[in-house]
Design a protein around this motif. Structure first.
Motif, PDB file in Angstrom:
ATOM      1  N   GLU A 160      46.581  47.740  57.309  1.00 58.97           N
ATOM      2  CA  GLU A 160      46.284  46.384  57.770  1.00 58.97           C
ATOM      3  C   GLU A 160      46.546  46.172  59.259  1.00 58.97           C
ATOM      4  N   ASP A 161      47.119  47.175  59.921  1.00 58.06           N
ATOM      5  CA  ASP A 161      47.307  47.050  61.369  1.00 58.06           C
ATOM      6  C   ASP A 161      46.165  47.705  62.135  1.00 58.06           C
ATOM      7  N   ASP A 163      41.609  48.154  62.492  1.00 54.90           N
ATOM      8  CA  ASP A 163      40.351  47.477  62.208  1.00 54.90           C
ATOM      9  C   ASP A 163      39.229  48.493  62.091  1.00 54.90           C
ATOM     10  N   VAL A 203      37.312  51.803  53.016  1.00 56.58           N
ATOM     11  CA  VAL A 203      37.723  50.459  53.429  1.00 56.58           C
ATOM     12  C   VAL A 203      38.170  49.715  52.176  1.00 56.58           C
ATOM     13  N   ARG A 205      40.451  45.819  50.823  1.00 53.63           N
ATOM     14  CA  ARG A 205      40.904  44.489  51.242  1.00 53.63           C
ATOM     15  C   ARG A 205      42.424  44.462  51.375  1.00 53.63           C
ATOM     16  N   GLY A 206      42.883  43.818  52.421  1.00 54.40           N
ATOM     17  CA  GLY A 206      44.306  43.631  52.629  1.00 54.40           C
ATOM     18  C   GLY A 206      44.816  42.405  51.906  1.00 54.40           C
ATOM     19  N   ARG A 210      40.854  40.265  53.945  1.00 57.35           N
ATOM     20  CA  ARG A 210      39.942  40.920  54.891  1.00 57.35           C
ATOM     21  C   ARG A 210      39.889  42.422  54.633  1.00 57.35           C
ATOM     22  N   ARG A 211      38.849  43.027  55.182  1.00 58.30           N
ATOM     23  CA  ARG A 211      38.674  44.460  54.997  1.00 58.30           C
ATOM     24  C   ARG A 211      39.363  45.252  56.104  1.00 58.30           C
ATOM     25  N   TYR A 212      40.040  46.294  55.675  1.00 60.37           N
ATOM     26  CA  TYR A 212      40.737  47.182  56.609  1.00 60.37           C
ATOM     27  C   TYR A 212      40.497  48.638  56.189  1.00 60.37           C
TER      28      TYR A 212
END
Length: 501
Positions: A160-161, A163, A203, A205-206, A210-212
């Motif tokens: 999650e850190d 993109d 990829v 979801r967090g 959102r997608r990470y």
């Protein structure tokens, strides 16, 4: 593991520990129990001493029954030992030379049970075994065991850190093209890149919805400089060591900066190198050239296993070395199942399940634990030396060594390759109107030549077939049009090679 009737022939080693135990159950027994369970398993002998020549000898225990009762009492105390992995048959009284001893057989712990530790603290109470005895595990080793014990494979972790900018989309597009070739018409074919990566598991979801990127996605498609942010020890290294006077004659490393540095691109860069000297028989099936053999399949499996089962948080990175007669595949991490079970097949406990899925979708790798047995089977059929698997623990590392027979890679044998085409009665074929047969035989001869040699020039083909230079160029151009070979360079420097599939 040990024949007690010949106890004096044995020495203490990484799987045998002897303790006198005359004064009762020794405190060090729990360190040894932890060490054996976390390494390869082993045997603890109570009532056995080591002589000056290192040989082992029984000494009569005064009360072996009491020792066994005390052992069971303590091993079942969770404040002392994290988990009892023994059964009653693992702890027995035996008679050696008329003397009573206690034999405790400690199996290798299953992956979800590790680390086996003592005194309530995994960081201070986890041990492993080496040739010198029990040693206290580092924090790094304990963390590696805890990662492996998790039910979710480590490559499913959501980062999650990071993109979507961590991805090299050229790598993604190359992957998607290979998947189209392997699985035409797949339901994901028309998806946008981000949706495709989500379906693939690259990829996720967090917590915020959102997608990470996932760890698998980062490793498979990320830029090297992004990957090392999550895996500080990440390093992919391929070396060719053909000259004893130099450390390496050619090398590919993930940190060079002239390619992505991810595991997907590394796989194909390396596979093309390790497979180029393996002779491929010419075959046509449904109008397409089949340039594969069981050895090629086994090499793909070995390379995929090395990449898929690596612990990328571990030290020293992934190293593949090709020499004239051996190829070694070495990766950080240890076996999550017993080595002998891996060799026999049918059991699979992969470290990175999402990476397996990604490679499977482009027809690379096996799912059901058949990869390693297949490598052994192929090597046996070739009459080559059996593959060797070694497992190290300081640091954790698996190495697979394959002995190979290299094929010649020079053009000195051109004149010896004419036999096929000259064995054909051209005039007889022409009289029967079968000029197409001659052309096909000429093409087959060129392809056979290029399976033994990396490249050729048109003059080599002219000499090979006994034809004029202009005609050799025509044949080479037809093979280019057939999408079997490619040309590189121009004019006198032009060379030809087989197209990489």
């Amino acid at each position: 593991m040990i024949d007690l009737t010949h106890l004096e022939k044995y020495r203490e080693n990484n799987r045998i520990e002897a303790k006198k135990a005359i004064g009762g159950l020794p405190n060090s027994i729990w360190e040894t129990y932890s060490a054996f369970a976390n390494t390869l398993g082993g045997v603890i002998l109570l009532g056995v001493e080591e002589h000056k020549d290192k040989s082992l000898h029984a000494i009569d225990l005064p009360d072996p029954t009491y020792l066994i009762e005390e052992f069971w009492k303590i091993i079942n105390n969770p404040n002392k030992v994290s988990l009892n992995i023994l059964t009653e048959k693992d702890v027995q009284t035996e008679v050696v030379d008329g003397k009573d001893i206690v034999v405790i057989r400690v199996p290798r712990a299953e992956r979800p049970d590790k680390p086996i530790y003592i005194d309530g603290n995994p960081l201070s109470g986890t041990y492993r075994r080496n040739g010198e005895g029990d040693y206290h595990c580092t924090k790094e080793e304990v963390q590696a065991m805890l990662r492996d014990a998790a039910s979710r494979s480590q490559d499913m972790l959501v980062l999650e850190d990071m993109d979507m900018g961590v991805f090299d989309y050229d790598s993604v597009h190359r992957y998607r093209q290979r998947m189209r070739n392997s699985r035409p018409g797949h339901v994901w074919e028309e998806l946008e890149d981000e949706d495709f990566l989500y379906k693939l598991g690259a990829v996720s979801r967090g917590k915020d919805g959102r997608r990470y990127p996932t760890v698998a996605g980062l490793l498979m498609f990320g830029y090297e400089y992004e990957i090392v942010k999550e895996f500080p020890h990440y390093f992919l290294d391929y070396q060719e060591q053909f000259d004893d006077s130099t450390r390496w004659t050619d090398r590919i490393v993930s940190s060079s900066g002239d390619w992505s540095g991810n595991v997907y691109d590394f796989y194909f860069k390396v596979y093309n190198r390790i497979a180029q000297d393996i002779k491929t028989p010419f075959k046509i099936k449904n109008g397409e050239r089949i340039d594969d053999t069981p050895v090629h399949t086994a090499l793909r499996e070995a390379l995929a296993n090395c990449i898929i089962n690596a612990d990328y948080y571990g030290r020293q990175g992934l190293v593949i070395i090709k020499k004239r007669d051996t190829i070694t595949f070495s990766n950080p991490g240890n076996f999550r199942i017993d080595v002998e079970a891996a060799k026999s097949g049918g059991v699979s406990d992969p470290r990175n399940t999402t990476l397996i899925k990604m490679f499977n979708l482009i027809d690379i790798g096996e799912r059901a634990g058949s990869g390693i047995p297949n490598i052994y089977r192929v090597w046996d059929k070739q009459g080559w030396e059996a593959p060797v698997i070694t497992e190290d623990f300081e640091p954790e590392r698996i190495t697979l060594s394959l002995s190979v027979i290299s094929e010649p890679n020079d053009l000195s044998a051109v004149s010896g390759k004419k036999t096929l085409i000259k064995s054909v009665d051209k005039k007889a074929l022409i009289k029967t109107g079968d000029k197409k047969k001659i052309i096909e035989l000429q093409k087959e001869t060129v392809i056979e030549f290029l399976t033994d040699h990396v490249t050729c020039k048109s003059k080599d083909i002219a000499e090979l077939l006994g034809i004029k230079l202009t005609r050799s160029r025509d044949i080479l151009n037809e093979l280019i049009a057939d999408d079997i070979i490619v040309a590189e360079g121009a004019n006198r420097n032009r060379t030809y090679r087989l197209r990489e599939k």
